[in-house]
Write an enzyme that holds these catalytic residues in place. Structure first.
Site, mmCIF file in Angstrom:
data_model
loop_
_atom_site.group_PDB
_atom_site.id
_atom_site.type_symbol
_atom_site.label_atom_id
_atom_site.label_comp_id
_atom_site.label_asym_id
_atom_site.label_seq_id
_atom_site.Cartn_x
_atom_site.Cartn_y
_atom_site.Cartn_z
ATOM 1 C CB VAL A 1 11.261 1.803 9.559
ATOM 2 C CG1 VAL A 1 10.337 2.720 8.762
ATOM 3 C CG2 VAL A 1 11.369 2.271 11.005
ATOM 4 C CG ASN B 1 3.593 -5.871 12.397
ATOM 5 O OD1 ASN B 1 3.413 -6.043 13.604
ATOM 6 N ND2 ASN B 1 4.040 -4.725 11.907
ATOM 7 C CE LYS C 1 -3.847 4.719 0.605
ATOM 8 N NZ LYS C 1 -2.408 4.419 0.641
ATOM 9 C CG HIS D 1 -4.784 9.778 0.182
ATOM 10 N ND1 HIS D 1 -3.416 9.729 -0.001
ATOM 11 C CD2 HIS D 1 -4.984 9.325 1.432
ATOM 12 C CE1 HIS D 1 -2.835 9.265 1.075
ATOM 13 N NE2 HIS D 1 -3.767 9.019 1.972
ATOM 14 C CE LYS E 1 5.258 3.890 9.211
ATOM 15 N NZ LYS E 1 6.219 4.620 10.099
ATOM 16 C CG ASP F 1 -1.847 1.193 1.249
ATOM 17 O OD1 ASP F 1 -2.996 1.032 0.795
ATOM 18 O OD2 ASP F 1 -1.435 2.284 1.705
ATOM 19 C CE1 TYR G 1 0.388 7.963 2.531
ATOM 20 C CE2 TYR G 1 0.915 5.722 1.896
ATOM 21 C CZ TYR G 1 0.071 6.618 2.508
ATOM 22 O OH TYR G 1 -1.077 6.169 3.108
#
Length: 280
Positions: free
Chosen positions: A235, A243, A78, A111, A233, A48, A53
């Site tokens: 990093v 996850n 988006k 969006h 999300k 996604d 972004y």
């Protein structure tokens, strides 16, 4: 864990969407390729991103380097708020395909509705053209409240396949989810962990201890069992893997009720009726 363990949901046009994806919100462009590569290596096949972004190029680079069959991937992007005018939306979509280095996306979303701008119906007309061209396998919306959805349904032709909205244990967003379900629109949950704030909730901590799981895994499992699509999300490679570990345990009815009962209507992000920033 095998990618086969990730369940899929049927969208209202017959397309299937993996119920777990990898989100790229606020991932810096220079880190995107490496982190999406980690996600793909972990087993994620749903990615996604968004024009807003500014990391579509990194997503596309990771996809190209991975060499996976295109039909194994589900890629969402988006429409930027600045491009609700019909021709602007079409041009912006073309740029997204260039950045992603793809000939089509699996899902393209508006969006934000930007109600004060009041051009989301016009933008949807452009998305319908893109959908009919085959360059988006499905189209949908993000952050649409019931009145925005009902207007689209009254004034346009294609029913959105997805509505991506803020959902987490402190904001169940049940009215939106109910309207989505009424029209066979899949709800996708952004900020599914409440940007980490819900993870210290005592109820979630207790349930996590009962199942010998992390609080994040319990919250994501709650989303999955509710029937929503979720795309956390991170990093951190270890958390990206963590996850993904949602599909070898289940929550009890009591667990589900306890987490749902945490809803206090608390938003982390902007309210869709108040977000009207076009970036211009």
């Amino acid at each position: 864990m095998s990618t086969a363990s990730v369940p899929t949901l049927a969208l209202n046009n017959g397309t299937s969407i993996p119920q777990l994806g990898f989100g790229t919100f606020k991932i810096p462009p220079e880190q995107t390729r490496d982190l999406v590569t980690v996600a793909l290596e972990t087993g994620y096949r749903h990615l996604d991103t968004a024009q807003m972004y500014r990391n579509e190029r990194g997503v596309g680079d990771a996809i190209a380097a991975a060499g996976l069959p295109r039909d194994e991937l589900f890629v969402t992007t988006k429409l930027n708020n600045a491009f609700h005018a019909h021709d602007d939306a079409l041009a912006a979509f073309d740029r997204s395909l260039d950045e992603l280095q793809l000939d089509h996306v699996d899902l393209f979303l508006i969006h934000w509705p930007l109600p004060a701008v009041d051009r989301y119906v016009e933008a949807w007309g452009a998305l319908e053209e893109i959908y009919r061209s085959g360059r988006a396998r499905a189209i949908g919306v993000s952050n649409f409240e019931p009145r925005h959805l009902r207007r689209l349904l009254a004034e346009t032709t294609v029913v959105p396949a997805v509505n991506q909205v803020e959902v987490h244990p402190w904001l169940g967003n049940e009215e939106v989810r109910a309207v989505d379900a009424e029209h066979d629109i899949v709800t996708e949950a952004w900020s599914p962990l409440g940007r980490g704030r819900v993870l210290e909730d005592p109820t979630i901590a207790r349930i996590a201890a009962d199942h010998d799981r992390t609080p994040a895994q319990v919250v994501l499992r709650w989303h999955v069992e509710r029937g929503d699509v979720v795309f956390p999300k991170s990093v951190t490679p270890a958390r990206i893997a963590e996850n993904f570990g949602l599909f070898d345990f289940t929550l009890s009815d009591a667990d589900m009720a306890d987490i749902t009962g945490l809803d206090r209507g608390e938003r982390i992000g902007s309210h869709p009726e108040e977000m009207n920033d076009t970036g211009r």
